[in-house]
Design an enzyme around this catalytic site. Sequence first.
Site, PDB file in Angstrom:
ATOM      1  N   ASP A  30       0.840  -1.197   0.000  1.00 24.10           N
ATOM      2  CA  ASP A  30       0.000   0.000   0.000  1.00 24.10           C
ATOM      3  C   ASP A  30       0.878   1.251   0.000  1.00 24.10           C
ATOM      4  O   ASP A  30       1.673   1.458   0.924  1.00 24.10           O
ATOM      5  CB  ASP A  30      -0.893  -0.019   1.243  1.00 24.10           C
ATOM      6  CG  ASP A  30      -2.050   0.961   1.164  1.00 24.10           C
ATOM      7  OD1 ASP A  30      -2.165   1.668   0.153  1.00 24.10           O
ATOM      8  OD2 ASP A  30      -2.845   1.015   2.119  1.00 24.10           O
ATOM      9  N   ASP A  31       0.737   2.078  -1.029  1.00 29.20           N
ATOM     10  CA  ASP A  31       1.501   3.335  -1.147  1.00 29.20           C
ATOM     11  C   ASP A  31       3.005   3.091  -1.178  1.00 29.20           C
ATOM     12  O   ASP A  31       3.793   3.926  -0.722  1.00 29.20           O
ATOM     13  CB  ASP A  31       1.177   4.286   0.010  1.00 29.20           C
ATOM     14  CG  ASP A  31      -0.193   4.931  -0.125  1.00 29.20           C
ATOM     15  OD1 ASP A  31      -0.971   4.508  -1.010  1.00 29.20           O
ATOM     16  OD2 ASP A  31      -0.503   5.855   0.651  1.00 29.20           O
ATOM     17  N   CYS A  70      -6.074   4.238  -3.836  1.00 32.30           N
ATOM     18  CA  CYS A  70      -6.302   2.876  -3.342  1.00 32.30           C
ATOM     19  C   CYS A  70      -7.471   2.103  -3.955  1.00 32.30           C
ATOM     20  O   CYS A  70      -7.274   1.084  -4.613  1.00 32.30           O
ATOM     21  CB  CYS A  70      -6.478   2.917  -1.831  1.00 32.30           C
ATOM     22  SG  CYS A  70      -5.059   3.557  -0.935  1.00 32.30           S
ATOM     23  N   ARG A  74      -7.444  -1.351  -6.547  1.00 36.75           N
ATOM     24  CA  ARG A  74      -7.796  -2.665  -6.007  1.00 36.75           C
ATOM     25  C   ARG A  74      -8.928  -3.304  -6.814  1.00 36.75           C
ATOM     26  O   ARG A  74      -8.942  -4.523  -7.043  1.00 36.75           O
ATOM     27  CB  ARG A  74      -8.191  -2.533  -4.530  1.00 36.75           C
ATOM     28  CG  ARG A  74      -7.021  -2.178  -3.669  1.00 36.75           C
ATOM     29  CD  ARG A  74      -7.368  -1.549  -2.331  1.00 36.75           C
ATOM     30  NE  ARG A  74      -6.167  -0.906  -1.828  1.00 36.75           N
ATOM     31  CZ  ARG A  74      -5.219  -1.530  -1.141  1.00 36.75           C
ATOM     32  NH1 ARG A  74      -5.371  -2.811  -0.822  1.00 36.75           N
ATOM     33  NH2 ARG A  74      -4.133  -0.895  -0.750  1.00 36.75           N
ATOM     34  N   LYS A 124      -6.155  -5.200   3.995  1.00 36.91           N
ATOM     35  CA  LYS A 124      -6.968  -4.035   3.643  1.00 36.91           C
ATOM     36  C   LYS A 124      -7.863  -4.357   2.449  1.00 36.91           C
ATOM     37  O   LYS A 124      -7.386  -4.568   1.338  1.00 36.91           O
ATOM     38  CB  LYS A 124      -6.034  -2.868   3.313  1.00 36.91           C
ATOM     39  CG  LYS A 124      -6.730  -1.633   2.769  1.00 36.91           C
ATOM     40  CD  LYS A 124      -5.707  -0.549   2.482  1.00 36.91           C
ATOM     41  CE  LYS A 124      -6.328   0.656   1.809  1.00 36.91           C
ATOM     42  NZ  LYS A 124      -5.346   1.741   1.585  1.00 36.91           N
ATOM     43  N   HIS A 126     -10.973  -2.346   1.299  1.00 35.91           N
ATOM     44  CA  HIS A 126     -11.181  -1.023   0.708  1.00 35.91           C
ATOM     45  C   HIS A 126     -11.977  -1.047  -0.600  1.00 35.91           C
ATOM     46  O   HIS A 126     -11.761  -0.229  -1.488  1.00 35.91           O
ATOM     47  CB  HIS A 126      -9.846  -0.306   0.492  1.00 35.91           C
ATOM     48  CG  HIS A 126      -9.988   1.184   0.638  1.00 35.91           C
ATOM     49  ND1 HIS A 126      -8.938   2.054   0.556  1.00 35.91           N
ATOM     50  CD2 HIS A 126     -11.093   1.962   0.866  1.00 35.91           C
ATOM     51  CE1 HIS A 126      -9.355   3.298   0.718  1.00 35.91           C
ATOM     52  NE2 HIS A 126     -10.666   3.264   0.913  1.00 35.91           N
ATOM     53  N   SER A 151      -9.256   1.756   4.554  1.00 33.54           N
ATOM     54  CA  SER A 151      -7.893   2.141   4.895  1.00 33.54           C
ATOM     55  C   SER A 151      -7.750   2.386   6.398  1.00 33.54           C
ATOM     56  O   SER A 151      -8.652   2.937   7.034  1.00 33.54           O
ATOM     57  CB  SER A 151      -7.506   3.406   4.121  1.00 33.54           C
ATOM     58  OG  SER A 151      -6.146   3.721   4.331  1.00 33.54           O
ATOM     59  N   HIS A 230       1.293   2.374   4.033  1.00 32.19           N
ATOM     60  CA  HIS A 230       0.407   3.535   4.087  1.00 32.19           C
ATOM     61  C   HIS A 230       0.554   4.248   5.439  1.00 32.19           C
ATOM     62  O   HIS A 230       0.733   3.614   6.474  1.00 32.19           O
ATOM     63  CB  HIS A 230      -1.041   3.074   3.882  1.00 32.19           C
ATOM     64  CG  HIS A 230      -2.019   4.161   3.563  1.00 32.19           C
ATOM     65  ND1 HIS A 230      -2.362   5.160   4.446  1.00 32.19           N
ATOM     66  CD2 HIS A 230      -2.746   4.386   2.437  1.00 32.19           C
ATOM     67  CE1 HIS A 230      -3.256   5.958   3.888  1.00 32.19           C
ATOM     68  NE2 HIS A 230      -3.501   5.513   2.661  1.00 32.19           N
ATOM     69  N   ASP A 282      -0.226  -0.930  -4.895  1.00 29.32           N
ATOM     70  CA  ASP A 282      -1.464  -0.365  -5.436  1.00 29.32           C
ATOM     71  C   ASP A 282      -1.267   0.964  -6.150  1.00 29.32           C
ATOM     72  O   ASP A 282      -1.977   1.287  -7.099  1.00 29.32           O
ATOM     73  CB  ASP A 282      -2.527  -0.220  -4.331  1.00 29.32           C
ATOM     74  CG  ASP A 282      -2.146   0.770  -3.235  1.00 29.32           C
ATOM     75  OD1 ASP A 282      -0.944   1.114  -3.129  1.00 29.32           O
ATOM     76  OD2 ASP A 282      -3.037   1.193  -2.483  1.00 29.32           O
ATOM     77  N   ASN A 283      -0.341   1.766  -5.676  1.00 26.23           N
ATOM     78  CA  ASN A 283      -0.070   3.068  -6.301  1.00 26.23           C
ATOM     79  C   ASN A 283       1.242   3.596  -5.753  1.00 26.23           C
ATOM     80  O   ASN A 283       1.863   2.979  -4.878  1.00 26.23           O
ATOM     81  CB  ASN A 283      -1.206   4.076  -6.056  1.00 26.23           C
ATOM     82  CG  ASN A 283      -1.620   4.207  -4.612  1.00 26.23           C
ATOM     83  OD1 ASN A 283      -2.696   3.756  -4.215  1.00 26.23           O
ATOM     84  ND2 ASN A 283      -0.770   4.814  -3.796  1.00 26.23           N
ATOM     85  N   LYS A 303       1.891   9.483  -5.679  1.00 30.90           N
ATOM     86  CA  LYS A 303       0.479   9.165  -5.477  1.00 30.90           C
ATOM     87  C   LYS A 303      -0.409  10.333  -5.921  1.00 30.90           C
ATOM     88  O   LYS A 303      -0.106  11.500  -5.695  1.00 30.90           O
ATOM     89  CB  LYS A 303       0.233   8.857  -3.997  1.00 30.90           C
ATOM     90  CG  LYS A 303      -1.203   8.459  -3.665  1.00 30.90           C
ATOM     91  CD  LYS A 303      -1.328   8.042  -2.208  1.00 30.90           C
ATOM     92  CE  LYS A 303      -2.767   7.638  -1.870  1.00 30.90           C
ATOM     93  NZ  LYS A 303      -2.911   7.164  -0.473  1.00 30.90           N
TER      94      LYS A 303
END
Length: 499
Positions: A30-31, A70, A74, A124, A126, A151, A230, A282-283, A303
């Site tokens: 995540d991130d 996010c 996903r 997660k 989301h 999140s 994240h 994810d990003n 991001k």
Amino acid sequence: MGSSCFAFFGILLLCTCSASPPNFVLLFADDLGFGDLGCYGHPSSLTPNLDRLAAEGLRFTDFYSTCPVCSPSRASLLTGRYQTRSGIYPGVLYPGSIGGLPLNETTIAEVLRPLGYATAVIGKWHLGLGHNGMFLPTKQGFDHFLGIPYSHDMGPCKNLTCFPPDIKCYGLCDISNVVVPLMENEVIKQQPVNFLDLERSYSDFAANFITTSVEKKQPFFLYYPSHHTHYPQYAGIGAAGQSLRGPFGDSLLEFDNTVGHLMATLERTGVINNTLVFFTSDNGPELMRMSRGGNAGPLKCGKGTTYEGGMREPAIAYWPGIIKPGVTHEMASTLDILPTLARLAGAELPQVMLDGVDMTDILVKQGKSKREAMIFYPVDPSEKYGLFAVRLGKYKAHFYTQGAFHSSTTPDKDCPETAVFKAHDPPLIFDLEADPCEHYALPVDTPDIQSVLQQVKTVKEQFESSMVFGESQVAKGTDPNLEPCCNPECSPKPSCCQC
């Protein structure tokens, strides 16, 4: 010959019809930025287990998510379809969101379950909770779920302990929401979540799922969308203070430790050689958090933006005996995971418009990609403007650019939210092989670039003619009554939702 047998004999030339279907472990950070892992060149990250997967597996240099935030990314990962088709836009879903991933969308879990796969997700989600949990993973093809439905910063975090012995989380997060719950299947197990014990709970749950599946001689699909890295970062005793990179590095190390535990479980249960492990993010990194926000390496911005730093991700594929160690420069995407797993398992593809392509040839033969182009949508896509950028081969053309608050604090003036929406006609075009940093736009008045631009515009027109925007699930709004509360009749909310 059945489709499952054909997949093995025709694709891998490994085994006969009596062979067991492959298992799949999908790791989703995540991130996490392109430059955050040791194996991607970061000098102080401690990621020995992911580095091992990269050394013994296939490392991608040109792998993309479909959105720089996010929820949409996903949705695309699990469905093989751009988020604009499923309606997971603009932005992300919240604790009280009315909408969620539509139940008529087909996830990877729903593709594999008809073949007898056990399916589980930890971490997660989301992709919505909704009325009576209608959008939870258990309604989307997963047998088991242990995790947070959105999140982990979507609740008050200031007074929660993120690092031992009693270091409070950094920042305020979303104060007006209920405290963050940990759910098992459709039941709240803990509220607020204990960050110091969370990763161990995930790791133990996943190991038990793998072990039980093996004992039952049942193929399995494990999806691990981690909360790491994240903001706000957290880490338990095994990782806190152990990295050289501070809180961000400690949280990344804890994620890596879980990866190591899962790999050890695969080895212990004897299925390591029949399991594809795939890792990506994810990003891009949330640069506004500075040293606690991740690193995009040489890539531009992060991001929230459609520059490379927002959507080009680290990715690793590992399968002993099947995937040879190496590096691939072929273009691929999270969209391609569903059709790839379907082919390897011998499963039928959903009867809908898919945007993903099978990347088995890349994995097994280190061959060429079937992906000709990558489409870049902003956080808030619209039918009026359509896509923001197209990558075709080594060239990327930006028709629109815009900064994002997630990418603030950087010296590059194109990254923060003060870089307002701008149309480019002719589009800005970059050679991503010579200039992956997107620093030097090519002159558009040469015959070669004119030819490239014409090809890009053709791809753009063909793609946009096929795009039917789904109803926005985010635009349905929020209802505070839908926020998960383990004590739903309590008062005053949200502070009373604790158990």
